[in-house]
Design a protein around this motif. Structure first.
Motif, PDB file in Angstrom:
ATOM      1  N   THR A  42       0.750  -0.876   0.070  1.00  0.00           N
ATOM      2  CA  THR A  42       0.197  -0.055  -0.025  1.00  0.00           C
ATOM      3  C   THR A  42       0.879   1.403   0.409  1.00  0.00           C
ATOM      4  OG1 THR A  42      -1.840  -1.575   1.242  1.00  0.00           O
ATOM      5  CG2 THR A  42      -1.958   1.600   1.177  1.00  0.00           C
ATOM      6  N   LEU A  43       0.434   2.149  -0.994  1.00  0.00           N
ATOM      7  CA  LEU A  43       1.445   3.303  -0.695  1.00  0.00           C
ATOM      8  C   LEU A  43       1.036   4.094   0.516  1.00  0.00           C
ATOM      9  CD1 LEU A  43       0.996   4.770  -5.228  1.00  0.00           C
ATOM     10  CD2 LEU A  43       3.127   3.084  -3.368  1.00  0.00           C
ATOM     11  N   THR A  44       2.540   5.367   0.783  1.00  0.00           N
ATOM     12  CA  THR A  44       2.160   5.804   1.617  1.00  0.00           C
ATOM     13  C   THR A  44       1.237   7.866   1.124  1.00  0.00           C
ATOM     14  OG1 THR A  44       3.821   7.293   1.911  1.00  0.00           O
ATOM     15  CG2 THR A  44       3.865   4.880   2.920  1.00  0.00           C
ATOM     16  N   GLU A  45       0.567   8.193   1.243  1.00  0.00           N
ATOM     17  CA  GLU A  45       0.110   9.438   1.409  1.00  0.00           C
ATOM     18  C   GLU A  45       1.495  10.455   0.513  1.00  0.00           C
ATOM     19  OE1 GLU A  45      -1.967  13.691   2.940  1.00  0.00           O
ATOM     20  OE2 GLU A  45      -2.158  12.142   4.535  1.00  0.00           O
ATOM     21  N   GLY A  46       2.492  10.500   1.750  1.00  0.00           N
ATOM     22  CA  GLY A  46       3.222  10.237   1.088  1.00  0.00           C
ATOM     23  C   GLY A  46       4.207  10.462  -0.202  1.00  0.00           C
ATOM     24  N   GLU A  47       4.568   9.397  -0.634  1.00  0.00           N
ATOM     25  CA  GLU A  47       4.501   9.033  -1.726  1.00  0.00           C
ATOM     26  C   GLU A  47       3.652   8.665  -3.359  1.00  0.00           C
ATOM     27  OE1 GLU A  47       6.561   4.253  -1.317  1.00  0.00           O
ATOM     28  OE2 GLU A  47       4.007   4.661  -0.312  1.00  0.00           O
ATOM     29  N   ALA A  48       2.452   9.385  -2.572  1.00  0.00           N
ATOM     30  CA  ALA A  48       1.323  10.069  -4.257  1.00  0.00           C
ATOM     31  C   ALA A  48       2.253  11.454  -4.193  1.00  0.00           C
ATOM     32  CB  ALA A  48       0.231   9.834  -3.539  1.00  0.00           C
ATOM     33  N   ASP A  49       2.054  12.234  -2.622  1.00  0.00           N
ATOM     34  CA  ASP A  49       2.228  13.746  -3.020  1.00  0.00           C
ATOM     35  C   ASP A  49       3.884  13.487  -3.427  1.00  0.00           C
ATOM     36  OD1 ASP A  49      -0.274  14.298  -1.623  1.00  0.00           O
ATOM     37  OD2 ASP A  49       1.173  13.949   0.802  1.00  0.00           O
ATOM     38  N   ALA A  50       4.674  12.934  -3.342  1.00  0.00           N
ATOM     39  CA  ALA A  50       5.985  12.867  -3.417  1.00  0.00           C
ATOM     40  C   ALA A  50       5.820  12.813  -5.695  1.00  0.00           C
ATOM     41  CB  ALA A  50       7.196  12.073  -3.567  1.00  0.00           C
ATOM     42  N   ALA A  51       4.616  11.920  -6.240  1.00  0.00           N
ATOM     43  CA  ALA A  51       4.781  11.275  -7.469  1.00  0.00           C
ATOM     44  C   ALA A  51       4.578  13.359  -7.849  1.00  0.00           C
ATOM     45  CB  ALA A  51       3.915  10.452  -7.278  1.00  0.00           C
ATOM     46  N   MET A  52       2.819  13.512  -7.427  1.00  0.00           N
ATOM     47  CA  MET A  52       2.400  14.733  -7.383  1.00  0.00           C
ATOM     48  C   MET A  52       3.348  16.031  -7.617  1.00  0.00           C
ATOM     49  SD  MET A  52       0.066  13.963  -8.946  1.00  0.00           S
ATOM     50  CE  MET A  52      -1.250  15.926  -9.189  1.00  0.00           C
TER      51      MET A  52
END
Length: 69
Positions: A42-52
């Motif tokens: 499961t991805l973390t919120e931080g990983e998704a934020d960094a990708a965006m």
């Protein structure tokens, strides 16, 4: 945009393009939708934020894009 998001980007698509008021003449508003996924966890919120953030940076550099509020 999908390439800028990196290996976690499962899908990227344009779902709306708008021209007209209040968008300045010669510009357009383009809405993008992303889906992120890791096959093994499961991805973390931080990983998704960094990708965006990477997507935003690339679009700003390549196209002079701005995030509308």
């Amino acid at each position: 945009a999908k390439n800028a998001a990196g290996h976690l980007a499962d899908r990227a698509e344009i779902f709306d393009v708008y021209t007209g008021r209040p968008i300045p003449e010669g510009r357009k508003s383009v809405a993008l939708r992303f889906a992120f996924r890791a096959k093994d966890r499961t991805l973390t919120e931080g990983e998704a934020d960094a990708a965006m953030a990477a997507v935003t940076k690339r679009l700003q550099a390549d196209f002079g894009a701005e995030i509308r509020g």
